[in-house]
Structures are given as C-alpha cells and as structure tokens.
Design a protein around this motif. Sequence first.
Motif, short mmCIF file in Angstrom:
data_model
loop_
_atom_site.label_atom_id
_atom_site.label_comp_id
_atom_site.label_asym_id
_atom_site.label_seq_id
_atom_site.Cartn_x
_atom_site.Cartn_y
_atom_site.Cartn_z
N THR A 1 0.86 -1.18 0.00
CA THR A 1 0.00 0.00 0.00
C THR A 1 0.89 1.23 0.00
OG1 THR A 1 -0.09 0.01 2.42
CG2 THR A 1 -1.90 -1.09 1.27
N HIS A 2 0.37 2.32 -0.55
CA HIS A 2 1.10 3.60 -0.48
C HIS A 2 1.23 3.98 0.99
CE1 HIS A 2 2.53 7.54 -1.62
NE2 HIS A 2 1.68 8.05 -0.73
N GLY A 3 2.45 4.25 1.43
CA GLY A 3 2.69 4.57 2.83
C GLY A 3 2.88 3.36 3.71
N GLY A 4 2.91 2.17 3.11
CA GLY A 4 3.15 0.95 3.86
C GLY A 4 4.60 0.84 4.30
N TYR A 5 4.86 -0.14 5.14
CA TYR A 5 6.20 -0.32 5.70
C TYR A 5 6.73 -1.72 5.44
CZ TYR A 5 5.47 4.00 8.26
OH TYR A 5 5.23 5.31 8.59
N ILE A 6 8.03 -1.77 5.16
CA ILE A 6 8.75 -3.03 5.07
C ILE A 6 9.80 -3.02 6.17
CG2 ILE A 6 10.28 -4.46 3.66
CD1 ILE A 6 8.94 -3.15 1.18
N LEU A 7 9.77 -4.05 7.00
CA LEU A 7 10.77 -4.23 8.04
C LEU A 7 11.66 -5.40 7.63
CD1 LEU A 7 8.41 -4.21 11.17
CD2 LEU A 7 9.50 -2.25 10.06
N ALA A 8 12.95 -5.22 7.76
CA ALA A 8 13.88 -6.31 7.44
C ALA A 8 14.81 -6.51 8.63
CB ALA A 8 14.67 -5.99 6.18
N ASP A 9 14.88 -7.74 9.10
CA ASP A 9 15.70 -8.06 10.26
C ASP A 9 17.10 -8.47 9.83
OD1 ASP A 9 16.14 -8.31 12.96
OD2 ASP A 9 15.21 -10.28 13.15
N ASN A 10 18.03 -8.33 10.75
CA ASN A 10 19.42 -8.79 10.58
C ASN A 10 20.21 -8.05 9.52
OD1 ASN A 10 17.71 -11.75 10.90
ND2 ASN A 10 19.08 -11.10 12.53
N THR A 11 19.91 -6.79 9.29
CA THR A 11 20.54 -6.06 8.19
C THR A 11 21.93 -5.52 8.52
OG1 THR A 11 19.24 -4.12 8.79
CG2 THR A 11 18.41 -5.50 6.98
N LEU A 12 22.38 -5.69 9.74
CA LEU A 12 23.79 -5.39 10.05
C LEU A 12 24.61 -6.67 10.08
CD1 LEU A 12 23.43 -2.61 12.77
CD2 LEU A 12 23.91 -2.37 10.33
N TRP A 13 23.93 -7.79 10.19
CA TRP A 13 24.49 -9.13 10.04
C TRP A 13 25.80 -9.30 10.84
CZ3 TRP A 13 21.97 -13.15 9.53
CH2 TRP A 13 22.45 -14.33 8.98
N ASP A 14 25.70 -8.99 12.12
CA ASP A 14 26.83 -9.13 13.05
C ASP A 14 28.05 -8.34 12.59
OD1 ASP A 14 27.88 -10.10 15.47
OD2 ASP A 14 28.85 -11.79 14.47
N GLY A 15 27.82 -7.23 11.90
CA GLY A 15 28.91 -6.38 11.42
C GLY A 15 29.58 -6.88 10.15
N LYS A 16 29.17 -8.03 9.67
CA LYS A 16 29.81 -8.60 8.47
C LYS A 16 29.56 -7.75 7.22
CE LYS A 16 29.34 -13.36 10.02
NZ LYS A 16 28.70 -14.64 9.69
N VAL A 17 28.46 -7.00 7.19
CA VAL A 17 28.13 -6.21 6.01
C VAL A 17 29.20 -5.16 5.69
CG1 VAL A 17 25.65 -6.62 6.08
CG2 VAL A 17 26.62 -4.68 7.31
N ILE A 18 30.00 -4.78 6.68
CA ILE A 18 31.06 -3.79 6.43
C ILE A 18 32.46 -4.42 6.44
CG2 ILE A 18 29.72 -1.83 7.26
CD1 ILE A 18 31.39 -2.01 9.88
N SER A 19 32.51 -5.74 6.59
CA SER A 19 33.79 -6.42 6.62
C SER A 19 34.17 -6.92 5.23
CB SER A 19 33.74 -7.61 7.58
OG SER A 19 34.93 -8.38 7.48
N PRO A 20 35.29 -6.44 4.67
CA PRO A 20 35.69 -6.89 3.33
C PRO A 20 36.00 -8.39 3.28
CG PRO A 20 37.12 -5.10 4.12
CD PRO A 20 36.18 -5.45 5.23
N GLU A 21 36.32 -8.98 4.42
CA GLU A 21 36.65 -10.41 4.45
C GLU A 21 35.41 -11.30 4.38
OE1 GLU A 21 37.93 -8.38 7.19
OE2 GLU A 21 39.58 -7.88 5.84
N ALA A 22 34.27 -10.77 4.73
CA ALA A 22 33.03 -11.56 4.75
C ALA A 22 32.42 -11.59 3.35
CB ALA A 22 32.05 -10.98 5.76
N ASN A 23 32.52 -12.73 2.69
CA ASN A 23 32.01 -12.85 1.32
C ASN A 23 31.07 -14.04 1.15
OD1 ASN A 23 33.26 -10.59 0.00
ND2 ASN A 23 35.21 -11.63 0.33
N ASP A 24 30.52 -14.54 2.25
CA ASP A 24 29.58 -15.65 2.14
C ASP A 24 28.28 -15.16 1.50
OD1 ASP A 24 27.50 -15.18 4.62
OD2 ASP A 24 29.52 -14.45 5.09
#
Length: 156
Positions: free
Chosen positions: A100-123
């Motif tokens: 719907t217009h103005g609806g919300y999407i929530l997504a969990d685990n989007t920092l993923w234990d800090g792996k999202v900013i770690s260049p070594e994490a490529n799984d």
Amino acid sequence: MLSGMISPRRILELGTFTGYSALCLAEGLHPNGELHTVEHNDEDEETLTELFESDSRIKLHIGDASTMIQQLPGPWDLVFIDANKREYTQYLKLVLPKMTHGGYILADNTLWDGKVISPEANDAQTQGIREFNDLVSNMNTVILPIRDGMTIVKVQ
C-alpha cells in the motif's frame, strides 16, 4: 511496537521460525486485520499451527517465500522480512508492487553481526544482505542499530 503504531490491516511475514514475531506483529493488527506468515520448514508446521490456533487472524503458509509472495494477493500494509538472507533483494522486489502507499517493510538482521562492512566476509548470506542494503539505501529508509540491525522502509 511498530505494528501497534501502524495498526496495519494486512501483514505479510517472511520467515516464521518459532512464531514469536508473528504473535508480536499480530498484537498491533487492526481489529479486522490479518497476518499471513510464511515458513519454509515444513517440520515446524504442526507446532506453529497449534501456536496460532488461538488467533484466527494469523494464517500460516508452508513453502518457499518467493513463491508464496507471488501467490498471496496484496495489498500489504506491513511486510516483515526475516527469511533466507540470500533472497532479501528478491523478496523486496516481489513485495514492492503489492505494498500500500505509505506501507512499511521491516527487514531483520541487516547489520548481520557487522559482516556487512567487513571486506573479508564474502559468504552468500552476507552478500545477500549487502545487496538488499544497497538497494534500499535509495529509498525512504532507516536502519536501527539494535542487536543485529532492523531496517525500516516506508513505501512511497
């Protein structure tokens, strides 16, 4: 709390797991609302069915989340994504046209234990979350840095 603030009529949850988040989301449902929750693991079906039997507004679906998104009719006021991290971008692309217009999407685990900013994490899971984060960065989005990260997207 978020569900209570929004008071959605229709919620889609991707990734039921123990059912706890479905029960929490259902607390904020509009009195005539409904929550559809999708779990891939069919071994949990009996337990989840028993858990949800006291709230007829919760509808359990067993199957692949991408397939179920396409089969279940929208529109959705709130979508909670907490399923296969490799598929977050796919889920987002499939649910956006049904929001719907103005609806919300929530997504969990989007920092993923800090792996999202770690260049070594490529799984594959980390790459899936990174791709999702990149895609929603151009939307009306905020990431709450609590626990493993919760992203909130307001659909325009």
